[in-house]
Design a protein around this motif. Sequence first.
Motif, PDB file in Angstrom:
ATOM      1  N   VAL A   1     127.107  97.991  26.167  1.00 24.44           N
ATOM      2  CA  VAL A   1     127.685  99.275  25.768  1.00 24.44           C
ATOM      3  C   VAL A   1     128.021  99.251  24.278  1.00 24.44           C
ATOM      4  O   VAL A   1     127.743 100.199  23.540  1.00 24.44           O
ATOM      5  N   ARG A   2     128.615  98.146  23.814  1.00 22.84           N
ATOM      6  CA  ARG A   2     128.963  98.010  22.389  1.00 22.84           C
ATOM      7  C   ARG A   2     127.716  98.053  21.513  1.00 22.84           C
ATOM      8  O   ARG A   2     127.705  98.709  20.472  1.00 22.84           O
ATOM      9  N   ALA A   3     126.660  97.349  21.936  1.00 22.75           N
ATOM     10  CA  ALA A   3     125.418  97.344  21.160  1.00 22.75           C
ATOM     11  C   ALA A   3     124.834  98.754  21.068  1.00 22.75           C
ATOM     12  O   ALA A   3     124.374  99.172  20.002  1.00 22.75           O
ATOM     13  N   ARG A   4     124.873  99.489  22.165  1.00 21.13           N
ATOM     14  CA  ARG A   4     124.367 100.871  22.143  1.00 21.13           C
ATOM     15  C   ARG A   4     125.164 101.740  21.184  1.00 21.13           C
ATOM     16  O   ARG A   4     124.601 102.569  20.470  1.00 21.13           O
ATOM     17  N   LYS A   5     126.480 101.542  21.159  1.00 21.55           N
ATOM     18  CA  LYS A   5     127.316 102.324  20.234  1.00 21.55           C
ATOM     19  C   LYS A   5     126.971 101.997  18.783  1.00 21.55           C
ATOM     20  O   LYS A   5     126.888 102.890  17.938  1.00 21.55           O
ATOM     21  N   ILE A   6     126.785 100.724  18.505  1.00 22.03           N
ATOM     22  CA  ILE A   6     126.424 100.312  17.143  1.00 22.03           C
ATOM     23  C   ILE A   6     125.093 100.962  16.751  1.00 22.03           C
ATOM     24  O   ILE A   6     124.951 101.508  15.655  1.00 22.03           O
TER      25      ILE A   6
END
Length: 82
Positions: free
Chosen positions: A53-58
């Motif tokens: 999820v964090r990678a997608r946000k980045i």
Amino acid sequence: MSDDTQVARDGGAPLRLGAVLGRLEEIRRDLDREDLELEDQMQLYREGCALVVRARKILDQATSEVEVLMGETERAPSGEAE
């Protein structure tokens, strides 16, 4: 657990994409181990899901920034874009 992951959990500086992907690789390697207890596997899986999820946000933030910059470039008079 890597220091970068701990920093993000403690509310410190946000993780960089490279750190997120590196930790995901560590998790993948750990999940491949046959000696890991189910509870530990589930904890790693949950951590991996949160990191995805964090990678997608980045990536979404980077995409948005590129789109803004591309729009500014298209609006700039031809002499200023260079």
